[in-house]
Enzyme design. Sequence first.
Site, PDB file in Angstrom:
ATOM      1  N   SER A 136       0.832  -1.194   0.000  1.00  0.00           N
ATOM      2  CA  SER A 136       0.000   0.000   0.000  1.00  0.00           C
ATOM      3  C   SER A 136       0.876   1.257   0.000  1.00  0.00           C
ATOM      4  O   SER A 136       1.749   1.397  -0.851  1.00  0.00           O
ATOM      5  CB  SER A 136      -0.955  -0.049   1.201  1.00  0.00           C
ATOM      6  N   ASP A 190      -5.581  -3.368  -2.685  1.00  0.00           N
ATOM      7  CA  ASP A 190      -4.557  -3.157  -1.659  1.00  0.00           C
ATOM      8  C   ASP A 190      -3.963  -4.474  -1.146  1.00  0.00           C
ATOM      9  O   ASP A 190      -4.687  -5.384  -0.750  1.00  0.00           O
ATOM     10  CB  ASP A 190      -5.216  -2.414  -0.492  1.00  0.00           C
TER      11      ASP A 190
END
Length: 301
Positions: A41, A155
């Site tokens: 991320s 993510d």
Amino acid sequence: MRKIKIGLALGSGAARGWSHIGVINALKKVGIEIDIVAGCSIGSLVGAAYACDRLSALEDWVTSFSYWDVLRLMDLSWQRGGLLRGERVFNQYREIMPETEIENCSRRFAAVATNLSTGRELWFTEGDLHLAIRASCSIPGLMAPVAHNGYWLVDGAVVNPIPISLTRALGADIVIAVDLQHDAHLMQQDLLSFNVSEENSENGDSLPWHARLKERLGSITTRRAVTAPTATEIMTTSIQVLENRLKRNRMAGDPPDILIQPVCPQISTLDFHRAHAAIAAGQLAVERKMDELLPLVRTNI
């Protein structure tokens, strides 16, 4: 004698991710050279900048953010996939970062994303650098997913919030992991706890049912001293709870050699304009771990 390789696993954490900049700067200052970087991320975004020798440019950019700058970077999406398209912020990021392949980075780098179809993590160890970062940063529900080879990617924190395993797979002998979510419960308590005075509670409960319904719908001004969390706050806080449980389970089976945990509960998910505070927290976290880090300097590995 072969030089021992030091790897850095940069975890997820949204706006807290600017702490990674402070961590890296502090490690460099004491003479610890990182050979391998893996990011999840926001960790992939910062890690890629470091791997491509563009960390200073990234720091200059993010420390210039005002609250309104961050708002302007949020391009709302009216299509399926997420509240934000994400194009505006990543287009600006491209002005800092070169268009390149992962294998061309100055340091070994990789990013982790999640394949929505299989539920498995996907390791980007080669190919388009910006595609890897964009996929790894796609917070479910908040940012639109990325299409890649017939799959939708989101993510990496959904499956691997701190990519320790990926860092080892890239060849790291010693792994320094950065955990940004260890104190998230402090922010969650502040967000989800509130006090209603007895007087206000009685007034609210005495309202007729139709008035209470209008109050809930926002048609009239509430008499209660309560601010309910927003939909985005509920979504991101719920994700953090799940990530924390997953992170603890994964680290129990594959712990890092050194764990760095910046403390910044005052920085919430979208507080990207608070880079100065986050960077300072990262630097302080390294200072607190100097007893563990100094042997890496002394042995010149």
